[in-house]
Design a protein around this motif. Structure first.
Motif, PDB file in Angstrom:
ATOM      1  N   ALA A  26       0.651  -1.132  -0.696  1.00 41.95           N
ATOM      2  CA  ALA A  26      -0.249   0.492  -0.155  1.00 41.95           C
ATOM      3  C   ALA A  26       0.792   1.056   0.243  1.00 41.95           C
ATOM      4  O   ALA A  26       2.292   0.926  -0.391  1.00 41.95           O
ATOM      5  CB  ALA A  26      -0.980   0.407   1.276  1.00 41.95           C
ATOM      6  N   SER A  27       0.509   2.209  -0.044  1.00 40.86           N
ATOM      7  CA  SER A  27       1.104   3.403  -0.558  1.00 40.86           C
ATOM      8  C   SER A  27       0.621   4.650   0.372  1.00 40.86           C
ATOM      9  O   SER A  27      -0.643   4.469   1.091  1.00 40.86           O
ATOM     10  CB  SER A  27       1.252   4.050  -1.636  1.00 40.86           C
ATOM     11  OG  SER A  27      -0.104   4.630  -1.857  1.00 40.86           O
ATOM     12  N   VAL A  41      -3.080   6.295  -1.343  1.00 41.26           N
ATOM     13  CA  VAL A  41      -3.640   5.385  -1.216  1.00 41.26           C
ATOM     14  C   VAL A  41      -4.601   6.271   0.030  1.00 41.26           C
ATOM     15  O   VAL A  41      -5.113   6.198   0.361  1.00 41.26           O
ATOM     16  CB  VAL A  41      -4.058   3.886  -1.470  1.00 41.26           C
ATOM     17  CG1 VAL A  41      -5.452   3.591  -0.951  1.00 41.26           C
ATOM     18  CG2 VAL A  41      -3.251   3.780  -2.513  1.00 41.26           C
ATOM     19  N   GLU A  97     -11.181   6.467  -8.996  1.00 42.37           N
ATOM     20  CA  GLU A  97      -9.888   5.328  -8.346  1.00 42.37           C
ATOM     21  C   GLU A  97     -10.715   5.103  -7.259  1.00 42.37           C
ATOM     22  O   GLU A  97      -9.885   4.684  -6.142  1.00 42.37           O
ATOM     23  CB  GLU A  97      -9.232   6.633  -7.374  1.00 42.37           C
ATOM     24  CG  GLU A  97      -8.283   8.641  -7.884  1.00 42.37           C
ATOM     25  CD  GLU A  97      -7.629   7.786  -8.877  1.00 42.37           C
ATOM     26  OE1 GLU A  97      -6.647   6.614  -8.826  1.00 42.37           O
ATOM     27  OE2 GLU A  97      -6.835   8.306  -9.712  1.00 42.37           O
ATOM     28  N   VAL A 140      -8.765   1.471  -6.801  1.00 39.32           N
ATOM     29  CA  VAL A 140      -7.758   1.340  -6.537  1.00 39.32           C
ATOM     30  C   VAL A 140      -7.850   2.016  -4.891  1.00 39.32           C
ATOM     31  O   VAL A 140      -7.221   1.334  -3.661  1.00 39.32           O
ATOM     32  CB  VAL A 140      -6.867   3.674  -6.971  1.00 39.32           C
ATOM     33  CG1 VAL A 140      -5.921   3.770  -5.635  1.00 39.32           C
ATOM     34  CG2 VAL A 140      -6.505   3.048  -7.950  1.00 39.32           C
ATOM     35  N   GLY A 173      -6.851  -0.831  -1.841  1.00 32.20           N
ATOM     36  CA  GLY A 173      -6.275   0.187  -0.901  1.00 32.20           C
ATOM     37  C   GLY A 173      -6.444  -0.256   0.635  1.00 32.20           C
ATOM     38  O   GLY A 173      -6.265  -0.753   1.765  1.00 32.20           O
ATOM     39  N   GLY A 210       2.657   5.272  -6.434  1.00 32.33           N
ATOM     40  CA  GLY A 210       1.180   5.174  -5.422  1.00 32.33           C
ATOM     41  C   GLY A 210       1.000   6.504  -5.077  1.00 32.33           C
ATOM     42  O   GLY A 210      -0.463   7.142  -4.456  1.00 32.33           O
ATOM     43  N   ASN A 211       2.485   7.347  -5.197  1.00 31.40           N
ATOM     44  CA  ASN A 211       1.614   8.741  -4.098  1.00 31.40           C
ATOM     45  C   ASN A 211       1.848   9.922  -4.864  1.00 31.40           C
ATOM     46  O   ASN A 211       2.060  11.075  -4.286  1.00 31.40           O
ATOM     47  CB  ASN A 211       3.172   8.888  -3.893  1.00 31.40           C
ATOM     48  CG  ASN A 211       3.193   8.114  -2.057  1.00 31.40           C
ATOM     49  OD1 ASN A 211       2.324   7.385  -1.948  1.00 31.40           O
ATOM     50  ND2 ASN A 211       4.217   8.173  -1.403  1.00 31.40           N
TER      51      ASN A 211
END
Lengths: 722, 163
Positions: A437-438, A441, A471, A474, A478, A516-517
């Protein structure tokens, strides 16, 4: 208004002198304000009073049992204070005589001698002799309390400034008082190091030579040092520092209080990591590659060679074959000239520097450039602080102290990070971003929750909902990775922000480059706007920049898509990564940057026909250059820098420039003149005037106006003036 | 070893105070009860249970004399040396115990059975001189009563002494 304020003041008399101070002021501080010295060890203006050293005695009329400690006594209306009565002088002498019982007389080899409060106060207030004719106490000395700080327990007078710094300011409780009574000493748990990044401050606030810095021990006598007001160059906070130099070398940096920025502290990186300035490997002459080898050349030779080659390449491949990578650590004036050289003299918009990922020069939602919207002081007024993918303790250390100040005032700290951070221990909430994950997210999950919150007014921002709906997949993925518990916590945090009295969201500039950012900056900006946490005291959002002039570089237009002042370009040039990978680039000018570190095998494109590098040392990039030009460090030149909360601050020449090396602005000016431009700058102040004339964020600034503490300039403020 | 139950008791204590730090002293007592004195492991356990640094806990543990920094005897004798006991000749009592146990005040017998300590007022002034063995009071002490006390403790500990 001044009339009203005057009524609030407390009136007292100190040594017959009438003094007016705000209520709550300590007698010691009131005397200080009146220019009356009361000797003291334990008190420090940034920490609550303690009353441990028994040095600051005064006599106060009508107060029983004189003398009183002036550092623990607040002023009262009509108070009459005497600081030089017989009783007071006797008490001070007594304290000093006791302090000197066991204090060694090793002043000749003590680093502190010359700037030691014990020496100075003994001279001014102490007895000239002692009645103690027995043996002084001896300890093993010095003992390390960390790799950087050494402790001499014989010299310690137990004032507890250092340990209170550790408990009250850095809140790491790493340096403590051990035992009690005559056995009391400063120390740590057995075998444990005081390894705080703030430990150097204890060596500065120690009033005697008990805590000394390993880097400075026996290096200089304080009276030999030249002091120059400067600004630390090691991160984006821009802490004010006093640069202490001795015979062409920097010996140490000491704090130079600026309440708006550093609050009087310096981190160890700022205090001690200046080795590159003194480095014997510094470049002292221009180098030109001849027969594959870099060999010494004169400045004229080097500059004319570069000018000739640039003209040839431009004639052969066009201006678009020229590119420039600027620095995040050189001054505003240099960054400005660098892009001006590329754009106006050479005709190329291929200008960039290393930075995080931000969509466009300005945030589309607010139209503001990408920078922290709140001031550093705002941080301590916040009720909620969210550190997402950022770790100020490691990267912008002095901000960590400001966050702790907020914590002491009751702020709730939430940390969203894949790694452990120093602040985790004190945080209200720590969410560890799971593998896969990030932080990006996490921000989306929060933004989604904000959009759901019935109290949020979406008028005018409906497009955010549409954008986020795209999104959804995503976000769902997440949520699975974060798990039900953490997802709920993220949502609760988002809801908390909606009603928060003042929330500040901070992310690291460089974290935006991680997978992811990509939307991290924009999503956090959206959260702040929708929750109303922007443009008011104690609220804000923004990136924590990496380097001393990262923000200045952006302001000055070291960006492919914007001119100075964030004026968007219709046809952007190549960005940082494109410059490094595009084979159309034939000539690359690099000023104070090391892009070789950011290409796969460390080798810059073989298609480059000319690589010019301005730097202090022969960096990886400089080793591959066709021409290397020796530059000077922040300690050897004048100029302005812009810190993370947009304080424009002056740096001053503290050292003679290294012979053979030149400041980047001088190099750029010489090169422009060789290329036919009529540049006649004789001081960075001239360049700042030009910047101020064009850049709305610097409008009206002059070199003189920057003064000792800098100016926080924002576009909005300038607009309001007009 | 600090048992899991002991750590749990520390955590429970911490949760009972508005500020967890307030639990540091009772937690140190728990650690000391477990191991007889404050060990590095004890410091660590207390620090973890109430979220303090180990240095912070060390500072507190070394401030108070009733947290022991070294292993103590099975029987810890505290002889009061404050004013009332002093006037009733506690000095002689301490010296007698030193002779009898063959250790100086502040020391522990090599067999690990006795520690002899002096203490500030233990609030038994009306029956001075007084001492405590593992917290239990023995009052109106004389040399004879002290000998009898040690004899009884010897017996309890299963020590055979040749006279």
């Amino acid at each position: 208004m001044p009339e009203e304020k005057k009524d609030e003041l407390i009136h007292l008399t100190i040594d017959g002198m009438p003094v007016e101070v705000p209520p709550g002021t300590l007698v010691w501080a009131a005397a200080q304000q009146a220019g009356i010295e009361i000797p003291i060890y334990c008190y420090h203006p940034k920490m609550p009073p303690l009353g441990a050293c028994r040095m600051c005695f005064v006599e106060i009329e009508k107060v029983p049992k004189p003398p009183q400690t002036s550092c623990t006594t607040p002023v009262a209306e009509g108070m009459v204070v005497h600081t030089k009565t017989e009783k007071v002088l006797k008490a001070r002498q007594g304290t000093l005589e006791f302090l000197l019982l066991n204090h060694p007389l090793d002043c000749p080899i003590c680093d502190k001698a010359g700037e030691c409060d014990l020496q100075d106060f003994t001279l001014r207030h102490g007895p000239g002799k002692t009645r103690f004719d027995l043996h002084k106490r001896h300890y093993q000395k010095p003992i390390p309390v960390s790799n950087d700080v050494l402790l001499d327990r014989e010299r310690c007078i137990l004032c507890q400034r250092c340990t209170r710094f550790s408990s009250e300011i850095s809140m790491d409780n790493g340096l403590v008082m051990i035992s009690r009574g005559f056995r009391m000493e400063v120390g740590t748990a057995p075998g444990h190091a005081f390894d705080s990044v703030f430990s150097g401050n204890t060596t500065e606030i120690c009033p005697v030579g008990a805590l000394t810095a390993s880097t400075y021990r026996f290096k200089a006598r304080p009276w030999e040092l030249k002091h120059t007001p400067g600004v630390c160059n090691n991160c984006s906070v821009g802490c004010n520092a006093r640069i202490d130099t001795r015979v062409d070398r920097v010996t140490r940096l000491m704090s130079r209080n600026n309440d708006a920025i550093d609050d009087g502290w310096l981190c160890n990186r700022g205090r001690w990591e200046f080795g590159y300035v003194n480095n014997p490997q510094r470049l002292r002459t221009p180098l030109i590659r001849r027969n594959g080898q870099l060999s010494a050349a004169s400045w004229d030779e080097a500059i004319s060679y570069i000018a000739t080659r640039l003209k040839e390449i431009k004639a052969q491949h066009g201006a678009q074959a020229i590119a420039g990578i600027g620095s995040t650590r050189t001054t505003n004036e240099e960054a400005y000239l660098f892009q001006k050289l590329l754009r106006q003299v050479l005709g190329s918009n291929n200008v960039d520097h290393q930075h995080g990922y931000f969509p466009g020069p300005r945030d589309q939602l607010t139209g503001k450039p990408w920078m922290m919207t709140n001031s550093i002081v705002d941080i301590e007024q916040a009720s909620h602080i969210v550190l997402i993918a950022s770790d100020p303790y490691q990267r912008q250390p002095i901000l960590n102290l400001r966050i702790k100040k907020a914590l002491r005032k009751g702020a709730r700290i939430s940390i969203i990070n894949a790694a452990e951070t120093e602040l985790d221990r004190l945080a209200t909430l720590k969410l560890t971003v799971p593998e896969g994950a990030s932080a990006g997210v996490a921000a989306k999950i929060m933004l989604k929750q904000v959009l759901k919150n019935p109290e949020v007014d979406l008028t005018g921002h409906e497009e955010i909902r549409t954008l986020l709906q795209r999104e959804d997949q995503v976000i769902r993925a997440g949520e699975d990775l974060f798990g039900a518990r953490m997802t709920t916590q993220l949502q609760a945090l988002a809801d908390e922000l909606v009603g928060a009295q003042g929330a500040i969201l901070l992310y690291d500039e460089m974290a935006t480059l991680e997978p992811g950012n990509e939307d991290l900056a924009a999503d956090l900006q959206a959260i702040a706007v929708l929750t109303g946490q922007i443009d008011r005291p104690g609220a804000g959002v923004g990136p924590l920049f990496e380097d001393a002039n990262s923000l200045g570089a952006r302001d000055m237009g070291l960006l492919p898509d914007s001119l100075p002042g964030y004026q968007a370009l219709a046809e952007p040039g190549l960005d940082y990564n494109e410059i490094l990978s595009n084979s159309q680039v034939k000539a690359l000018l690099v000023m104070g940057a090391n892009p070789a570190r950011h290409v796969a095998d460390g080798k810059l494109s073989s298609g480059l026909e000319l690589l010019v590098v301005q730097d202090l040392l022969l960096s990886e990039t400089a080793q591959q250059a066709d021409v290397v030009l020796p530059a000077v460090s922040f300690a050897e030149k004048d100029g302005s820098m812009t810190n993370v909360d947009h304080h424009v601050q002056a740096i001053h020449r503290a050292l003679r420039p290294l012979p053979g090396a030149r400041a980047d602005w001088e190099i750029l000016t010489a090169l422009a003149r060789y290329l036919g431009a009529e540049w006649d700058y004789t001081h960075p102040g001239d360049i700042l005037l030009e910047i101020a004339g064009q850049n709305p964020f610097y409008a009206g600034l002059t070199w003189e106006e920057l003064g000792a503490q800098g100016v926080r300039s924002l576009e909005e403020q300038e607009a309001a003036h007009v | 070893m600090i048992s899991e139950q002991a750590k749990q008791r520390m955590r429970d204590l911490a949760s009972r105070y508005p500020v967890a730090r307030s639990a540091v002293m009772p937690s140190l007592h728990i650690a000391q009860l477990e191991e007889g004195y404050i060990t590095a492991e004890g410091l660590q356990a207390v620090a973890e249970a109430i979220n303090l640094t180990i240095d912070d806990v060390e500072s507190i543990a070394t401030f108070y004399t009733m947290y022991y920094q070294r292993p103590q005897g099975k029987k810890i004798i505290h002889v009061c040396t404050s004013i009332s006991c002093y006037l009733r000749n506690c000095d002689a009592l301490v010296e007698h115990l030193e002779q009898r146990l063959q250790i100086k005040r502040g020391e522990t017998t090599p067999d690990g059975n006795y520690s002899l300590k002096t203490a500030e007022c233990i609030a038994a002034c009306s029956s001075a001189p007084a001492l405590q063995v593992n917290g239990e009071f023995y009052e109106h002490m004389t040399n004879e009563r002290a000998d009898a006390l040690i004899d009884a403790l010897d017996q309890e500990l299963g020590i055979e002494r040749r006279v």
